[in-house]
Every structure is written in structure tokens, then in C-alpha cells.
Design an enzyme around this catalytic site. Structure first.
Site, mmCIF file in Angstrom:
data_model
loop_
_atom_site.group_PDB
_atom_site.id
_atom_site.type_symbol
_atom_site.label_atom_id
_atom_site.label_comp_id
_atom_site.label_asym_id
_atom_site.label_seq_id
_atom_site.Cartn_x
_atom_site.Cartn_y
_atom_site.Cartn_z
ATOM 1 N N ARG A 90 -9.563 12.512 14.594
ATOM 2 C CA ARG A 90 -9.209 12.338 13.173
ATOM 3 C C ARG A 90 -8.933 13.726 12.613
ATOM 4 N NH1 ARG A 90 -11.978 8.668 8.581
ATOM 5 N NH2 ARG A 90 -10.617 7.226 9.695
ATOM 6 N N HIS A 117 -2.291 6.066 10.342
ATOM 7 C CA HIS A 117 -3.628 5.526 10.655
ATOM 8 C C HIS A 117 -3.428 4.305 11.565
ATOM 9 C CE1 HIS A 117 -7.775 4.910 10.575
ATOM 10 N NE2 HIS A 117 -7.995 4.613 9.318
ATOM 11 N N GLN A 120 -6.152 1.562 12.366
ATOM 12 C CA GLN A 120 -6.350 0.671 11.222
ATOM 13 C C GLN A 120 -5.304 -0.448 11.252
ATOM 14 O OE1 GLN A 120 -8.814 0.908 8.676
ATOM 15 N NE2 GLN A 120 -8.031 -1.149 8.377
ATOM 16 N N ASP A 212 -4.939 0.811 -0.816
ATOM 17 C CA ASP A 212 -5.773 1.897 -0.296
ATOM 18 C C ASP A 212 -6.061 2.837 -1.465
ATOM 19 O OD1 ASP A 212 -7.065 3.777 1.331
ATOM 20 O OD2 ASP A 212 -5.208 4.561 2.207
ATOM 21 N N CYS A 252 -8.261 -0.967 3.737
ATOM 22 C CA CYS A 252 -8.822 -0.306 4.923
ATOM 23 C C CYS A 252 -10.265 0.143 4.705
ATOM 24 C CB CYS A 252 -7.957 0.889 5.313
ATOM 25 S SG CYS A 252 -7.715 2.065 3.964
ATOM 26 N N ARG A 280 -11.728 -3.675 13.573
ATOM 27 C CA ARG A 280 -11.562 -2.307 14.072
ATOM 28 C C ARG A 280 -12.190 -2.201 15.458
ATOM 29 N NH1 ARG A 280 -10.601 1.946 10.581
ATOM 30 N NH2 ARG A 280 -10.308 3.046 12.544
HETATM 31 N N1 NVA Z 1 -5.622 7.008 3.021
HETATM 32 C C1 NVA Z 1 -7.035 7.187 3.252
HETATM 33 C C2 NVA Z 1 -7.524 6.259 4.327
HETATM 34 C C3 NVA Z 1 -8.993 6.351 4.626
HETATM 35 C C4 NVA Z 1 -9.426 5.428 5.721
HETATM 36 C C5 NVA Z 1 -7.300 8.641 3.607
HETATM 37 O O1 NVA Z 1 -6.521 9.243 4.366
HETATM 38 O O2 NVA Z 1 -8.288 9.194 3.112
HETATM 39 N N1 CP Z 2 -10.858 2.617 7.302
HETATM 40 C C1 CP Z 2 -11.369 3.742 7.862
HETATM 41 O O1 CP Z 2 -10.736 4.408 8.680
HETATM 42 O O2 CP Z 2 -12.642 4.030 7.464
HETATM 43 P P1 CP Z 2 -13.416 5.387 7.767
HETATM 44 O O3 CP Z 2 -12.732 6.481 6.994
HETATM 45 O O4 CP Z 2 -14.829 5.129 7.274
HETATM 46 O O5 CP Z 2 -13.384 5.652 9.232
#
Ligand code: NVA
Ligand code: CP
Length: 293
Positions: A90, A117, A120, A212, A252, A280
């Protein structure tokens, strides 16, 4: 982007099998190890990857911190691929994922970047297929920020023949390259792509309404300003009333209740957010099996 439509469908089928009969897969990753790298916080992604690997008989090692700062990504990748059989990362920049993939001899999974993502979206497609029998021909309305989650929904949904409609404020539209790629996929599958600034237009007649957070991780400083710009894009009962009667709501997570979505919608009978979170685990197990076995 690295999975063909046929591979995507095979992955979703396998995800269903893994969900139905988890014990049949309990030894598939025996003596295999996965590196989990996190530059950003996570609940769902970290825990579901840890659980997925462990339930498949393998184990994980976890590293938290910026990648490429203490040493070049190219060196890091060539350490990790000597010890572990897969890398899950990540990251802030998609470039970091691309560099890991170039240098690593083992598969690299994007666990969220500024652009995508994908894990997801796999769980989301599994959830939609469970509810409606398949994704094909269904309308998915994504309302909010044209961000990483919207991009992966565009690319994954269109490959499965969905009509993906994205509504954002002016200036927050999804990346034009991503939209172009999604349109190409849609041309080949009978799906379609709509990009609009009208939340109502996107949600009307939708099978799935998705949102989101308005400020993603790393955009915290913009959160207050974004609240003002995004207010007309809140998913509330009024917006949901334009969607199909049997439509579902997806997010998500984590959610900012009262901003991009009301409590009422989150807790409504249409909300499938916890099925989505559960999936997931199953979708990522299927992905790991496809890449590592
Ligand atoms: N768009 C959000 C998704 C988190 C799972 C982010 O990147 O923070
Ligand atoms: N939806 C998702 O990726 O959640 P986290 O940021 O908690 O991993």
C-alpha cells in the site's frame, strides 16, 4: 489492468469457491510467505491479507513505513523476493508499485495507491455478482471524488460488462487516461462509461450506488475545503430514491458518516457494506491462489 476479462471472471468464480469451502484450500500456501508493506494506515486490507494468507496455510511478514527512502525500491524488491513468494504493498505513489513489480521476481499486489485500489474492486464485483447473479449489464453509479477507488471500479466494472457512471464535482473527475481505458474495455464487453457532474444523473436507475471519502489518505489538509465542494454529492435517501428499488449501497470504508453518506443509508436494508468488507478476504484469497500456486 494485468488481468484479462477471462482471468477476472475466473478469479471471481474461485473467490466464490473459497468462500463456500474455505477448508478445501487450507494447505495451498503451505510454506509460502507474503511481504506486506504499508506506507499508509489500514484496517481491512492489512487484516484480510493476513487472514487470507494464514487461512491458506502460509504466513506474512509486515513492514510499515515509507518505501524507497532508506534504500532504493530496486534494492528492497530484490531483498523481499529472496525471502517471500509475493509482495503486497500500500503506497502513496503508483510509481512505487510499478518499480517493485519491475525489480521483484515474485508477484506484486497493489493494496492501494494514489491511482488504484484493485483489491477493493475485486471484492466489490464479487459482492455485486452475489446480489444480482452477475455484474454484466448492471449499472454502477459512483458518486463523489474521482479517486483511486473510482478508477478501479471503472477498469474492473467495464471489463465485466457493467455500465459505470461516475459523478463528481467539476475539477474532481476521474483521470482521463483511466476513463479512456475503461471506455475501450466497455466497447468490447457491451458495458459503458459515463462521466458527469450530476449525482442524480448517475444514481438514476442504478443497481449499485457507491461512494468513498471526499478526502483520501494524504489529502487531510484539503478536507475542510472539499466538504464544501462535495456537499451536493452526498449519498442520502433522496439520491437513493432515484436508484432501482432493489439497488444496493456500497462503500469501501472507512466512511465519514454525515459527509459522503448519511447514517441512514449506511444502516439501511440496501447497504451491503459489511458483505463487501467480508469479500475482501475471499477475493484476495482467490488472487493469492492465482498468483502463487
Ligand atoms: N480513497 C480512499 C480509500 C481508502 C480505502 C483513500 O485512498 O484514502
Ligand atoms: N477499504 C480499505 O481498503 O480499507 P482499509 O484502508 O482499512 O484497508
Amino acid at each position: 489492468m494485468d488481468l484479462s476479462a477471462a482471468e477476472l471472471r475466473a478469479l471471481l468464480k474461485l473467490a466464490g469457491e473459497v468462500k463456500g469451502k474455505p477448508m478445501d484450500f487450507r494447505d495451498d500456501l503451505r510454506s509460502k510467505y507474503v511481504s506486506l508493506l504499508f506506507e499508509k494506515p489500514s484496517l481491512r486490507t492489512r487484516l484480510t491479507f493476513e487472514l487470507a494468507v494464514k487461512q491458506l496455510g502460509g504466513d506474512v511478514v509486515v513492514s510499515i513505513g515509507m518505501i524507497g527512502e532508506r534504500e532504493p525500491v530496486s534494492d528492497m524488491a530484490r531483498n523481499l523476493d529472496r525471502w517471500t513468494q509475493c509482495i503486497v504493498a500500500r503506497v502513496f505513489s503508483q510509481q512505487t508499485i510499478d518499480d517493485l513489480a519491475v525489480w521483484s521476481k515474485v508477484p506484486v499486489i497493489n493494496a492501494l495507491s494514489d491511482l488504484y485500489h484493485p483489491c477493493q474492486a475485486l471484492a466489490d464485483m464479487q459482492t455485486i455478482a452475489e446480489r444480482f447473479g452477475s455484474c454484466e449489464g448492471r449499472k454502477l453509479a459512483y458518486v463523489g471524488d474521482g479517486n483511486n477507488v473510482s478508477h478501479s471500479l471503472l477498469l474492473t466494472g467495464t471489463r465485466l460488462g457493467m455500465h459505470v457512471s461516475v459523478a463528481t464535482p467539476i475539477g474532481f473527475e476521474p483521470n482521463a487516461d483511466v476513463v479512456g481505458k475503461a471506455r475501450n474495455f466497455a466497447d468490447g464487453t457491451g458495458g459503458s462509461v459515463t462521466v458527469t457532474n450530476s449525482a442524480k444523473e448517475a444514481a438514476d436507475g442504478a443497481d449499485v450506488v457507491y461512494t468513498d471519502v471526499w478526502a483520501s489518505m494524504g489529502q487531510e489538509k484539503e478536507a475542510e475545503e472539499r466538504k464544501r465542494v462535495f456537499e451536493p454529492y452526498q449519498v442520502n435517501s433522496r439520491l437513493m430514491s432515484g436508484a432501482k428499488k432493489d439497488s444496493i449501497f456500497l462503500h469501501c470504508l472507512p466512511a465519514k458518516r454525515g459527509q459522503e453518506v448519511t447514517d441512514e443509508v449506511m444502516e439501511s436494508a440496501q447497504s451491503a457494506i459489511f458483505d463487501q468488507a467480508e469479500n475482501r478476504l475471499h477475493a484476495q484469497k482467490a488472487l493469492l491462489l492465482m498468483l502463487m500456486c
